[in-house]
Design a protein around this motif. Structure first.
Motif, PDB file in Angstrom:
ATOM      1  N   LEU A 137       1.431  22.794 -34.766  1.00  0.00           N
ATOM      2  CA  LEU A 137       1.206  22.078 -33.523  1.00  0.00           C
ATOM      3  C   LEU A 137       0.448  22.972 -32.564  1.00  0.00           C
ATOM      4  CD1 LEU A 137       4.785  20.640 -32.967  1.00  0.00           C
ATOM      5  CD2 LEU A 137       2.850  19.492 -34.012  1.00  0.00           C
ATOM      6  N   TYR A 172      -0.733  23.347 -28.296  1.00  0.00           N
ATOM      7  CA  TYR A 172      -0.421  22.914 -26.940  1.00  0.00           C
ATOM      8  C   TYR A 172      -1.442  23.513 -25.988  1.00  0.00           C
ATOM      9  CZ  TYR A 172       2.183  22.461 -22.557  1.00  0.00           C
ATOM     10  OH  TYR A 172       2.570  22.170 -21.283  1.00  0.00           O
ATOM     11  N   ARG A 202      -2.741  23.469 -21.932  1.00  0.00           N
ATOM     12  CA  ARG A 202      -2.264  23.075 -20.616  1.00  0.00           C
ATOM     13  C   ARG A 202      -3.230  23.538 -19.543  1.00  0.00           C
ATOM     14  NH1 ARG A 202       0.256  24.436 -16.052  1.00  0.00           N
ATOM     15  NH2 ARG A 202       1.855  23.050 -15.261  1.00  0.00           N
ATOM     16  N   GLU A 262      -9.681  21.285 -20.395  1.00  0.00           N
ATOM     17  CA  GLU A 262      -8.932  21.926 -21.475  1.00  0.00           C
ATOM     18  C   GLU A 262      -9.773  22.200 -22.717  1.00  0.00           C
ATOM     19  OE1 GLU A 262      -9.005  17.626 -22.153  1.00  0.00           O
ATOM     20  OE2 GLU A 262      -8.437  18.768 -20.391  1.00  0.00           O
ATOM     21  N   ILE A 318      -2.733  18.409 -31.641  1.00  0.00           N
ATOM     22  CA  ILE A 318      -2.924  19.147 -30.399  1.00  0.00           C
ATOM     23  C   ILE A 318      -2.462  18.269 -29.240  1.00  0.00           C
ATOM     24  CG2 ILE A 318      -4.606  20.186 -28.827  1.00  0.00           C
ATOM     25  CD1 ILE A 318      -6.288  20.893 -31.290  1.00  0.00           C
ATOM     26  N   TYR A 319      -1.539  18.806 -28.470  1.00  0.00           N
ATOM     27  CA  TYR A 319      -0.995  18.086 -27.329  1.00  0.00           C
ATOM     28  C   TYR A 319      -1.515  18.729 -26.053  1.00  0.00           C
ATOM     29  CZ  TYR A 319       1.912  16.119 -30.914  1.00  0.00           C
ATOM     30  OH  TYR A 319       2.328  15.496 -32.050  1.00  0.00           O
ATOM     31  N   ILE A 320      -1.931  17.883 -25.103  1.00  0.00           N
ATOM     32  CA  ILE A 320      -2.547  18.361 -23.873  1.00  0.00           C
ATOM     33  C   ILE A 320      -1.698  17.940 -22.686  1.00  0.00           C
ATOM     34  CG2 ILE A 320      -4.604  18.222 -22.417  1.00  0.00           C
ATOM     35  CD1 ILE A 320      -6.170  17.596 -25.031  1.00  0.00           C
ATOM     36  N   ASP A 321      -1.465  18.888 -21.784  1.00  0.00           N
ATOM     37  CA  ASP A 321      -0.663  18.645 -20.591  1.00  0.00           C
ATOM     38  C   ASP A 321      -1.518  18.973 -19.377  1.00  0.00           C
ATOM     39  OD1 ASP A 321       1.436  18.195 -18.858  1.00  0.00           O
ATOM     40  OD2 ASP A 321       2.412  20.114 -19.265  1.00  0.00           O
TER      41      ASP A 321
END
Length: 55
Positions: free
Chosen positions: A12, A14, A16, A24, A41-44
């Motif tokens: 995973l 991340y 941010r 990003e 891929i997680y975007i905050d």
């Protein structure tokens, strides 16, 4: 030396940024270069300015 691949592991990523004006893209590119699949891929995008820190 041989590289072993463990297919049981899930990779995973991340990324941010602290405001909606920031981008990003550089973080996402770096994660992809490290072998993180794009769909993992997680975007905050969140500012810590308004967040209540309970310390």
């Amino acid at each position: 030396m041989t590289e072993e691949k463990n297919t049981d592991k899930k990779i995973l990523g991340y990324a941010r940024v602290s405001s909606y004006e920031q981008n990003e893209d550089r973080q996402v590119i770096a994660l992809k270069e490290m072998g993180v699949p794009e769909k993992q891929i997680y975007i905050d995008k969140q500012s810590g300015n308004d967040y209540r820190w309970d310390l």
